[in-house]
Design a protein around this motif. Structure first.
Motif, PDB file in Angstrom:
ATOM      1  N   VAL A  75      21.403  33.695  31.213  1.00 54.54           N
ATOM      2  CA  VAL A  75      20.609  34.313  32.394  1.00 54.54           C
ATOM      3  C   VAL A  75      19.275  34.037  32.096  1.00 54.54           C
ATOM      4  N   ILE A  76      19.013  33.949  30.924  1.00 56.26           N
ATOM      5  CA  ILE A  76      17.450  33.956  30.351  1.00 56.26           C
ATOM      6  C   ILE A  76      17.435  32.883  29.210  1.00 56.26           C
ATOM      7  N   GLU A  77      16.202  32.045  29.064  1.00 55.72           N
ATOM      8  CA  GLU A  77      16.149  31.236  27.978  1.00 55.72           C
ATOM      9  C   GLU A  77      14.658  31.683  27.209  1.00 55.72           C
ATOM     10  N   PHE A  78      14.975  31.628  26.005  1.00 60.67           N
ATOM     11  CA  PHE A  78      13.700  31.929  25.050  1.00 60.67           C
ATOM     12  C   PHE A  78      12.869  30.623  24.813  1.00 60.67           C
ATOM     13  N   VAL A  79      11.568  31.123  24.912  1.00 57.99           N
ATOM     14  CA  VAL A  79      10.437  30.081  25.111  1.00 57.99           C
ATOM     15  C   VAL A  79       9.807  30.050  24.054  1.00 57.99           C
ATOM     16  N   SER A  80       9.112  31.072  23.707  1.00 62.01           N
ATOM     17  CA  SER A  80       8.267  30.991  22.344  1.00 62.01           C
ATOM     18  C   SER A  80       7.806  32.321  21.870  1.00 62.01           C
ATOM     19  N   SER A  81       7.598  32.591  20.620  1.00 62.52           N
ATOM     20  CA  SER A  81       7.084  33.741  19.948  1.00 62.52           C
ATOM     21  C   SER A  81       6.295  33.528  18.729  1.00 62.52           C
ATOM     22  N   ASP A  82       5.334  34.169  18.344  1.00 60.83           N
ATOM     23  CA  ASP A  82       4.769  34.030  17.135  1.00 60.83           C
ATOM     24  C   ASP A  82       5.409  34.724  16.062  1.00 60.83           C
ATOM     25  N   ASN A  83       6.124  35.414  16.115  1.00 60.48           N
ATOM     26  CA  ASN A  83       6.988  36.207  15.002  1.00 60.48           C
ATOM     27  C   ASN A  83       8.599  35.818  15.110  1.00 60.48           C
ATOM     28  N   ALA A  84       9.142  35.268  15.810  1.00 63.31           N
ATOM     29  CA  ALA A  84      10.471  34.831  15.886  1.00 63.31           C
ATOM     30  C   ALA A  84      10.850  33.379  16.070  1.00 63.31           C
ATOM     31  N   SER A  85      12.044  33.046  15.618  1.00 63.29           N
ATOM     32  CA  SER A  85      12.462  31.725  16.070  1.00 63.29           C
ATOM     33  C   SER A  85      13.977  31.471  16.214  1.00 63.29           C
ATOM     34  N   GLY A  86      14.490  30.601  16.915  1.00 62.83           N
ATOM     35  CA  GLY A  86      15.949  30.513  17.170  1.00 62.83           C
ATOM     36  C   GLY A  86      16.028  30.022  18.579  1.00 62.83           C
ATOM     37  N   PHE A 108       7.780  38.199  22.849  1.00 66.70           N
ATOM     38  CA  PHE A 108       8.664  37.230  23.079  1.00 66.70           C
ATOM     39  C   PHE A 108       8.496  36.872  24.654  1.00 66.70           C
ATOM     40  N   THR A 109       8.471  35.581  24.682  1.00 67.45           N
ATOM     41  CA  THR A 109       8.201  34.820  26.175  1.00 67.45           C
ATOM     42  C   THR A 109       9.618  34.086  26.458  1.00 67.45           C
ATOM     43  N   PHE A 110      10.261  34.453  27.478  1.00 61.55           N
ATOM     44  CA  PHE A 110      11.568  34.195  28.141  1.00 61.55           C
ATOM     45  C   PHE A 110      11.193  33.443  29.396  1.00 61.55           C
ATOM     46  N   LYS A 111      12.307  32.781  29.853  1.00 60.98           N
ATOM     47  CA  LYS A 111      12.302  32.029  31.417  1.00 60.98           C
ATOM     48  C   LYS A 111      13.680  32.522  31.958  1.00 60.98           C
TER      49      LYS A 111
END
Length: 336
Positions: A75-86, A108-111
Motif C-alpha cells: 500500500v505504501i513505499e518507503f522513500v527516505s529517512s535520516d535515521n532509518a534504512s531498509g 520517515f518519508t513514504f509514498k
C-alpha cells in the motif's frame, strides 16, 4: 581517636553510602520509555509523498534508540529517512538526540502506492541511556489510509433532439440518525471480551476484561465518513494487567476525537485461585463441622465423667452422713 571509634565510623559511613545508593538503584530500575506515531492528519493519495514521525520519550536522558518499523509495502513505499534504512516492509532505525534530552523525534518519508489501509508498527524497540543502560522497550502503531475520499457516478439523459451527458460527484456520509457525519466513530469492536459500557459515538472511554488465556485483542473502528482518518496506538498483544489502546479519528478539517480502550487481562492464578479458594472453603466447612462434632463428643464424655464423679461423691457423702447419724444416736443412748 581509638581503634574502636575509627571502626565504628567506618561501618557507619559504609551503611550511609549503601542507604543512599538504594534510591538511585530503584530510580534506574524503574526508568521507562514511550513511543508515539504522528501520521498525516488526512488520507493520502496514490503517488503522493507523505511524512510519518515517531517521538521517543523517557523519564531520563536518552542516549540512543534502536528499533524496527514494519509497514505494508503493498500500500505504501518507503522513500527516505535520516535515521532509518531498509525497505520491502521493514526499516531498521538507529539514532540518538542531537543534544542531551529525554525526547527524540525521527521522521520517515513514504509514498502512496495503492488504495487501502497500511499498518505501520514499531517492533523490537530499545531505548538506551547515555551509559548504554536499557530504559524501555515501547511499542506503537498507526494506520495510513491511501485512496480517494470521493466517488464519481455518471448519469446519462437522452431526448429526441439532443443527448446530454452529466457527471455528478457525490461524497459518502453517515446516515442522518443523529450521529455526526464526520470526525467520530460509528462502531467499535473487539475480537475478545466486550466493551463496557456499550459503544456510543460520544462515549470515549471503555474497559474490556479478558481471561488470562487471551494474549491478543484486535480492535477495529468504523469512521462516520470515508474522508475521516483513523489511527491507533498500543499493541494488540496483551500483558497481564492493564493494556491501554487509543483510536483517534480526524476529519478533513483537522478536528480530532480520541477513544480509549483499557484491556484488563486476568493474572494466571486468578481462576485457579478461585477454584482453590472454593475447595478450601468447602474443606474448611467440612473440617469445622467435623471438629464441632468431635468437640461435642468430648464434652459429652467429660460431662458423663463429671456426673459419675458427682454421683460417687454424693453416695459417699450420704454414707458418711448415715454413719454420723447412727453414731450420734448410739452416743445418746449411752448418755442415758
Amino acid at each position: 581517636m581509638t581503634t574502636k571509634t575509627k571502626l565504628v565510623k567506618r561501618i557507619f559511613s559504609s551503611l550511609l553510602t549503601a542507604a543512599l545508593a538504594v534510591p538511585m538503584t530503584a530510580l534506574t530500575a524503574h526508568a521507562t520509555g514511550e513511543a508515539f506515531f504522528y501520521p498525516p492528519k488526512n488520507p493520502v493519495m496514490t503517488d503522493q509523498q507523505f511524512e510519518v514521525s515517531v517521538t521517543f520519550s523517557a523519564d531520563s536522558e536518552i542516549g540512543s534508540v534502536q528499533a524496527n518499523i514494519a509497514y505494508d509495502d503493498s500500500v505504501i513505499e518507503f522513500v527516505s529517512s535520516d535515521n532509518a534504512s531498509g525497505g520491502g516492509g521493514v526499516l531498521t532505525v538507529n539514532g540518538f538526540p542531537d543534544t542531551p534530552s529525554s525526547e527524540v523525534d525521527f521522521s520517515f518519508t513514504f509514498k502512496g502506492l495503492s488504495a487501502g489501509n497500511a499498518n505501520i508498527s514499531l517492533q523490537s524497540c530499545q531505548i538506551y541511556s547515555p551509559d548504554s543502560e536499557l530504559i524501555g522497550s515501547p511499542t506503537a502503531y498507526c494506520v495510513i489510509t491511501v485512496g480517494s475520499d470521493k466517488v464519481e457516478t455518471k448519469t446519462e439523459t437522452e431526448t429526441t433532439t439532443t443527448t446530454e451527458k452529466t457527471t455528478t460527484t457525490t461524497t459518502k456520509t453517515a446516515p442522518s440518525n443523529g450521529i455526526p457525519d464526520k470526525g467520530v466513530l460509528t462502531a467499535l469492536t473487539v475480537d475478545n471480551g466486550e466493551l463496557s459500557p456499550a459503544f456510543a459515538y460520544n462515549v470515549y472511554n471503555y474497559t474490556v476484561n479478558v481471561d488470562n488465556s487471551v494474549t491478543n485483542v484486535e480492535i477495529e473502528g468504523t469512521t462516520a465518513s470515508p474522508s475521516d482518518y483513523i489511527w491507533y496506538t498500543g499493541t494488540s498483544e496483551c500483558q497481564v494487567g492493564e493494556n491501554v489502546r487509543t483510536i483517534t479519528v480526524t476529519d478533513v478539517d483537522g478536528n480530532a476525537a480520541t477513544y480509549t480502550v483499557t484491556i484488563i487481562r486476568a493474572s494466571g492464578g486468578d481462576e485457579q485461585q478461585t477454584q482453590t479458594a472454593q475447595k478450601k472453603n468447602s474443606s474448611d466447612t467440612s473440617s469445622a463441622v467435623s471438629k464441632n462434632a468431635n468437640v461435642m463428643d468430648q464434652y459429652k464424655k467429660m460431662l458423663n465423667t463429671a456426673l459419675a464423679i458427682v454421683l460417687i461423691v454424693l453416695v459417699i457423702a450420704l454414707v458418711v452422713i448415715i454413719i454420723w447419724i447412727r453414731g450420734k444416736i448410739k452416743g445418746g443412748k449411752k448418755d442415758k
